[in-house]
Design a protein around this motif. Structure first.
Motif, PDB file in Angstrom:
ATOM      1  N   PRO A  94       7.621  43.736   8.207  1.00 52.68           N
ATOM      2  CA  PRO A  94       7.036  42.542   7.565  1.00 52.68           C
ATOM      3  C   PRO A  94       5.561  42.695   7.221  1.00 52.68           C
ATOM      4  CG  PRO A  94       8.442  41.905   9.401  1.00 52.68           C
ATOM      5  CD  PRO A  94       8.339  43.395   9.450  1.00 52.68           C
ATOM      6  N   ASP A  95       4.793  43.409   8.073  1.00 54.12           N
ATOM      7  CA  ASP A  95       3.362  43.559   7.809  1.00 54.12           C
ATOM      8  C   ASP A  95       3.070  44.452   6.615  1.00 54.12           C
ATOM      9  OD1 ASP A  95       2.872  41.938   9.958  1.00 54.12           O
ATOM     10  OD2 ASP A  95       2.588  43.589  11.371  1.00 54.12           O
ATOM     11  N   SER A  96       4.077  45.243   6.187  1.00 52.85           N
ATOM     12  CA  SER A  96       3.859  46.144   5.050  1.00 52.85           C
ATOM     13  C   SER A  96       4.135  45.478   3.707  1.00 52.85           C
ATOM     14  CB  SER A  96       4.760  47.382   5.192  1.00 52.85           C
ATOM     15  OG  SER A  96       6.130  47.013   5.144  1.00 52.85           O
ATOM     16  N   ILE A  97       4.571  44.213   3.729  1.00 55.16           N
ATOM     17  CA  ILE A  97       4.816  43.479   2.482  1.00 55.16           C
ATOM     18  C   ILE A  97       3.477  42.983   1.955  1.00 55.16           C
ATOM     19  CG2 ILE A  97       6.026  41.547   1.414  1.00 55.16           C
ATOM     20  CD1 ILE A  97       8.073  41.688   3.665  1.00 55.16           C
ATOM     21  N   LYS A  98       3.027  43.563   0.863  1.00 51.34           N
ATOM     22  CA  LYS A  98       1.720  43.234   0.305  1.00 51.34           C
ATOM     23  C   LYS A  98       1.798  42.301  -0.892  1.00 51.34           C
ATOM     24  CE  LYS A  98      -0.186  45.852   3.359  1.00 51.34           C
ATOM     25  NZ  LYS A  98      -0.880  45.225   4.512  1.00 51.34           N
ATOM     26  N   ILE A  99       2.890  42.396  -1.664  1.00 53.91           N
ATOM     27  CA  ILE A  99       3.058  41.543  -2.842  1.00 53.91           C
ATOM     28  C   ILE A  99       4.440  40.904  -2.795  1.00 53.91           C
ATOM     29  CG2 ILE A  99       1.476  42.873  -4.289  1.00 53.91           C
ATOM     30  CD1 ILE A  99       3.932  44.178  -5.572  1.00 53.91           C
ATOM     31  N   LYS A 100       4.581  39.820  -3.493  1.00 59.20           N
ATOM     32  CA  LYS A 100       5.859  39.111  -3.547  1.00 59.20           C
ATOM     33  C   LYS A 100       6.843  39.870  -4.433  1.00 59.20           C
ATOM     34  CE  LYS A 100       7.676  34.431  -4.291  1.00 59.20           C
ATOM     35  NZ  LYS A 100       7.309  33.057  -4.699  1.00 59.20           N
ATOM     36  N   ARG A 101       8.026  40.110  -3.896  1.00 57.24           N
ATOM     37  CA  ARG A 101       9.062  40.833  -4.634  1.00 57.24           C
ATOM     38  C   ARG A 101      10.350  40.016  -4.623  1.00 57.24           C
ATOM     39  NH1 ARG A 101       9.433  46.854  -2.416  1.00 57.24           N
ATOM     40  NH2 ARG A 101      10.655  47.055  -4.323  1.00 57.24           N
ATOM     41  N   SER A 102      11.050  39.974  -5.761  1.00 57.45           N
ATOM     42  CA  SER A 102      12.252  39.145  -5.901  1.00 57.45           C
ATOM     43  C   SER A 102      13.409  39.985  -6.428  1.00 57.45           C
ATOM     44  CB  SER A 102      11.988  37.965  -6.847  1.00 57.45           C
ATOM     45  OG  SER A 102      10.901  37.191  -6.382  1.00 57.45           O
ATOM     46  N   PHE A 103      14.597  39.729  -5.879  1.00 54.67           N
ATOM     47  CA  PHE A 103      15.811  40.426  -6.288  1.00 54.67           C
ATOM     48  C   PHE A 103      16.926  39.403  -6.447  1.00 54.67           C
ATOM     49  CE2 PHE A 103      13.228  43.339  -3.856  1.00 54.67           C
ATOM     50  CZ  PHE A 103      13.278  44.520  -4.576  1.00 54.67           C
ATOM     51  N   ASN A 104      17.784  39.629  -7.437  1.00 52.34           N
ATOM     52  CA  ASN A 104      18.949  38.771  -7.665  1.00 52.34           C
ATOM     53  C   ASN A 104      20.209  39.542  -7.316  1.00 52.34           C
ATOM     54  OD1 ASN A 104      21.150  37.866 -10.058  1.00 52.34           O
ATOM     55  ND2 ASN A 104      20.216  36.215  -8.878  1.00 52.34           N
ATOM     56  N   LEU A 105      21.114  38.865  -6.604  1.00 53.30           N
ATOM     57  CA  LEU A 105      22.346  39.487  -6.109  1.00 53.30           C
ATOM     58  C   LEU A 105      23.529  38.712  -6.666  1.00 53.30           C
ATOM     59  CD1 LEU A 105      23.324  41.717  -4.128  1.00 53.30           C
ATOM     60  CD2 LEU A 105      23.289  40.002  -2.334  1.00 53.30           C
ATOM     61  N   ILE A 106      24.357  39.371  -7.480  1.00 50.11           N
ATOM     62  CA  ILE A 106      25.534  38.741  -8.095  1.00 50.11           C
ATOM     63  C   ILE A 106      26.774  39.496  -7.643  1.00 50.11           C
ATOM     64  CG2 ILE A 106      26.683  38.103 -10.236  1.00 50.11           C
ATOM     65  CD1 ILE A 106      23.982  38.011 -11.578  1.00 50.11           C
ATOM     66  N   PHE A 107      27.746  38.792  -7.063  1.00 50.08           N
ATOM     67  CA  PHE A 107      28.976  39.402  -6.578  1.00 50.08           C
ATOM     68  C   PHE A 107      30.081  39.222  -7.613  1.00 50.08           C
ATOM     69  CE2 PHE A 107      26.514  38.691  -2.781  1.00 50.08           C
ATOM     70  CZ  PHE A 107      26.746  39.836  -2.042  1.00 50.08           C
ATOM     71  N   GLU A 108      30.705  40.330  -7.963  1.00 54.56           N
ATOM     72  CA  GLU A 108      31.794  40.337  -8.935  1.00 54.56           C
ATOM     73  C   GLU A 108      33.053  40.874  -8.267  1.00 54.56           C
ATOM     74  OE1 GLU A 108      30.282  42.709 -12.081  1.00 54.56           O
ATOM     75  OE2 GLU A 108      28.673  41.289 -12.631  1.00 54.56           O
ATOM     76  N   GLU A 109      34.139  40.984  -9.034  1.00 55.61           N
ATOM     77  CA  GLU A 109      35.411  41.407  -8.451  1.00 55.61           C
ATOM     78  C   GLU A 109      35.391  42.864  -8.009  1.00 55.61           C
ATOM     79  OE1 GLU A 109      38.524  40.567 -11.154  1.00 55.61           O
ATOM     80  OE2 GLU A 109      38.329  38.374 -10.988  1.00 55.61           O
ATOM     81  N   ASN A 110      34.684  43.699  -8.738  1.00 54.50           N
ATOM     82  CA  ASN A 110      34.698  45.134  -8.438  1.00 54.50           C
ATOM     83  C   ASN A 110      33.409  45.613  -7.778  1.00 54.50           C
ATOM     84  OD1 ASN A 110      33.221  44.607 -10.690  1.00 54.50           O
ATOM     85  ND2 ASN A 110      33.798  46.459 -11.790  1.00 54.50           N
ATOM     86  N   GLY A 111      32.549  44.718  -7.319  1.00 55.19           N
ATOM     87  CA  GLY A 111      31.315  45.122  -6.663  1.00 55.19           C
ATOM     88  C   GLY A 111      30.248  44.044  -6.802  1.00 55.19           C
TER      89      GLY A 111
END
Length: 781
Positions: A133-150
């Motif tokens: 947690p202390d190594s997080i210097k900037i805000k980073r965002s990821f989107n996760l979408i679940f589909e039928e094959n992955g």
């Protein structure tokens, strides 16, 4: 009209009239209310509900939790707890940093919906962060979408995509800062999540702003913690963790004093052990060297006195030893804790040591929350130095007193020993060795006891707070407030259209009703309704007609008769208006037809020489011979130019004729007087259609030649200010003056509902572009 006079015409306020004036536009109010109600529903439906979560703690007084007897100052004084300091510590960065680390608040996961996203603490997969947690210097965002094959992972910051077909990131090469495993397939297909890494400074600032900490009451030692969030579980977790971390921090602070006492005693153990070993070896060597095995005791009296003196010397030297060691410790320490309760029989010194330790602990807390350069820290450092100097000064004074007492005791002991003249020197030396041994053994046992007490206190340190109430979330959301939003929506639905209409009415200076005319004390002859008909159908041609048009003009004809002078051979009726577009020509024509329909001999003269409109309603050419020809040359027989365009009624009409270059001069050359005098011999009524009085001066020449003066006003066209002009003329002329309100019930008027439509399709456009600059053009549409 001046502003004062104009305002006087509106002094009377009719509540009923004003109410119906606004109710006329009820459809706008209804549409506005429905719009705002729909908006309120959408706001309540899609705005995240925010809940209030609270907790309460009581700060325990350190003095009350101490095992020492309270002093008189403690008994008669209030609590020494500084709640403002405790509140600042609760919101300090070290406390919040531990909370963030313990709850993994750096990782924010939210479920993505069709319209909005919301934080979730339980999700159908296992998330493992790969970065500290202390190594997080900037805000980073990821989107996760679940589909039928992955599932697809998208870096929102740079749009880089990662697709994993086995519903797990393990075993796949990637540079994502997390791992996704143990996906629950039945619950997750078609869902989407956002994973956000938030740096500590941003989180700490957010928590400081969202967590509200306050004192319960002015005389209370309780603190209330409150947080408002849409996720109640998150709020409860944060508040409970803040309480636990703060409690542990307070316990650790109290344990520091006991730890320092333990370390001090352990250091003295080593020193005293070596001293006792040295004494034992010296005693052994002395006995061997002098061949001593056992010594008989002296007389009971001498030994008793000697023993009592030695005991007092022992006790006094014990105190001198402790004071000397404490002074030595103070000389080496700089803002460190001092051992307490180690056998110093001086209440002032013990109180100073306790005050010193409390000040050092408070200094450390302020440094951790405010920094070493804070003015409060510097002030506290100065206070600590002053207390330390007071302790040293008191210890030195106390040591001087003990040394004086010790010298007296030694002198007393020497006297007793001198009295024992028969004792061998060996016995005296042995007793000195044994006395020194006893002192060291007693001091060793004393420190061993204090060390055990410090160990027990360290192990059973009382908590610094009492949790009165762990976090509880109110099930009723504090926002959005559904009922208030709907009430506000209804109010806005009423206020906004009301405000718009109020502004429209405030700047509206048009005539709308009969009351507007009566406010100026004008004689209202009649109200002509608005007809949305072709121009041909607006003309009253059939004398037996019972339509609304014919009846309205018959009523007007009856009212005009009351204005006519009975002593005249024939009454001249001048029909005019103040401005263009008020319908004077059509009303003059229909009024003439009304008189004609009851058998009167009527002559209608088109006297609007600048912009004649009469020919349009009877379908004649504009430049046919007419009034202008007679005015130019009085020898011209005007009766030859009379036309009778209606087969159903014997109405004589004298059109204006060709446009003259000097209409005002023609009307003032006297020929019009000759014509009217001649016409009065033949006709019962002579109706003159003249030009507007405000725009040109032509009509002014005709007013004095008329018996009845009729002004045309029109709803939504005539200004209220023009009415003062009509009133002025009516007061100045000898003719009987009446006013007709035309176009009542038109589309953009309010307050009337006649069930018919009456309208005009023409407008005026004046210009002075021909002849000698006196003419104007009037266009109809």
């Amino acid at each position: 009209m001046t502003n004062t006079n104009f305002q006087q015409t509106y002094d009377e306020f009719d509540l009923k009239k004003e109410t119906f004036k606004y109710l006329f536009f009820w459809k706008y109010f209804l549409v506005s209310i429905l719009f705002f109600l729909c908006s309120a529903y959408l706001i309540n439906r899609y705005t995240p509900k925010v809940y209030n979560t609270t907790a309460k703690i009581q700060i325990l007084d350190k003095q009350q939790s101490s095992m020492e007897m309270p002093s008189a100052e403690d008994i008669f004084s209030n609590s020494k707890i500084n709640l403002e300091n405790e509140i600042e510590i609760l919101k300090s960065s070290p406390i919040l940093t531990k909370v963030i680390r313990n709850l993994d608040l750096n990782i924010y996961i939210e479920g993505v919906g069709d319209i909005m996203s919301s934080q979730t603490l339980s999700y159908p997969f296992k998330f493992t962060s790969k970065i500290h947690p202390d190594s997080i210097k900037i805000k980073r965002s990821f989107n996760l979408i679940f589909e039928e094959n992955g599932f697809l992972v998208t870096n929102i910051d740079d749009s880089k995509e990662y697709f994993f077909t086995e519903f797990s990131t393990n075993g796949n090469k990637h540079d994502l800062p997390f791992e996704i495993t143990n996906v629950l397939m039945k619950e997750i297909l078609g869902t989407s999540f956002n994973i956000i890494f938030i740096p500590n400074p941003e989180l700490i600032a957010s928590l400081k702003e969202s967590v509200i900490i306050s004192q319960v009451g002015k005389q209370s030692d309780m603190i209330s913690l409150k947080i408002q969030n849409s996720n109640t579980q998150y709020s409860r977790n944060v508040l409970n963790e803040i309480i636990d971390v703060f409690n542990k921090d307070g316990i650790e602070d109290r344990q520091l004093i006991h730890k320092r006492t333990i370390d001090f005693v352990n250091e003295r153990y080593v020193f005293l052990s070596s001293e006792l070993d040295s004494i034992e070896i010296g005693k052994k060597i002395f006995k061997i060297h002098n061949g001593l095995v056992d010594l008989t005791s002296n007389t009971s009296i001498s030994l008793e006195k000697n023993t009592k003196s030695e005991e007092r010397i022992f006790s006094n030297e014990n105190k001198i030893f402790i004071i000397s060691n404490l002074l030595e410790e103070l000389s080496k320490l700089d803002f460190e804790l001092l051992p307490s309760n180690i056998g110093i029989e001086n209440m002032e010194i013990n109180s100073l040591i306790l005050t010193y330790n409390n000040a050092v602990l408070e200094q450390r807390k302020l440094i951790s929350s405010a920094g070493p350069n804070n003015p409060s820290v510097k002030q506290l450092n100065s206070s600590i130095k002053d207390i330390r100097e007071n302790i040293i000064f008191s210890l030195n004074n106390y040591l001087v007193q003990l040394n004086i007492i010790n010298e007296k005791l030694l002198n007393q002991l020497n006297g007793i020993e001198n009295s024992i003249a028969d004792f061998p020197d060996q016995e005296k030396n042995l007793r000195a060795i044994e006395r020194n041994q006893l002192i060291k053994e007693s001091l060793y046992l004393f420190l061993l006891q204090k060390g055990e007490e410090a160990q027990v206190s360290y192990a059973i340190t009382e908590p610094s707070i009492k949790v009165v109430e762990y976090s509880i979330s109110n099930p009723i959301p504090i926002s959005p407030k559904t009922y208030i939003i709907f009430i506000v929506a209804i109010l806005l639905g009423l206020i906004i259209p009301f405000g718009v209409l109020y502004l429209i009415f405030m700047f509206d200076n048009k005539v709308h009703s009969r009351e507007d005319l009566e406010k100026f004390s004008l004689n209202v002859l009649g109200e002509i309704p608005f007809f949305d008909l072709p121009e041909v159908e607006k003309v009253f041609t059939n004398p037996d007609d019972r339509s609304i048009i014919s009846e309205s003009f018959r009523m007007l004809m009856s009212n005009v008769r009351y204005l006519q002078k009975n002593d005249s051979e024939s009454n001249v009726i001048l029909v005019t208006s103040s401005i263009k577009g008020e319908g004077k020509t059509l009303n003059a024509l229909n009024l003439a037809l009304s008189f004609s329909s009851v058998g009167n001999k009527v002559l209608l003269i088109g006297c609007d020489l600048r912009n004649p409109q009469l020919h349009k309603y009877i379908d004649y050419q504009k430049n046919v011979p007419g009034l202008v020809d007679s005015l130019v040359d009085n020898k011209t027989e005007w009766k030859k130019n009379i036309i009778n365009p209606f087969d159903s009624q014997p109405l004589d009409i004298l059109l204006s004729g060709p446009l003259p270059p000097n209409p005002l001069n023609l009307l003032n050359n006297g020929n019009i007087d000759i014509l009217l005098k001649d016409a009065k011999k033949t006709y019962d009524h002579i109706i003159i259609d003249s030009a507007p009085t405000v725009l040109v001066a032509d009509t002014q020449s005709l007013i004095n030649k008329s018996d009845v003066l009729i002004f045309l006003t029109r709803c939504n066209v005539t200004d209220n200010e023009v009415l003062s002009h009509i009133k002025k003329i009516s007061d100045e002329v000898d003719a009987n003056v009446g006013v007709i309100l035309n176009g009542v019930g038109e589309k953009n008027s309010y307050g009337y509902s006649y069930g018919y439509r009456y309208g005009y399709g023409y407008n005026y456009k004046y210009s002075y572009n021909y002849g000698y600059g006196y003419g104007y053009n009037e266009e109809s549409s």
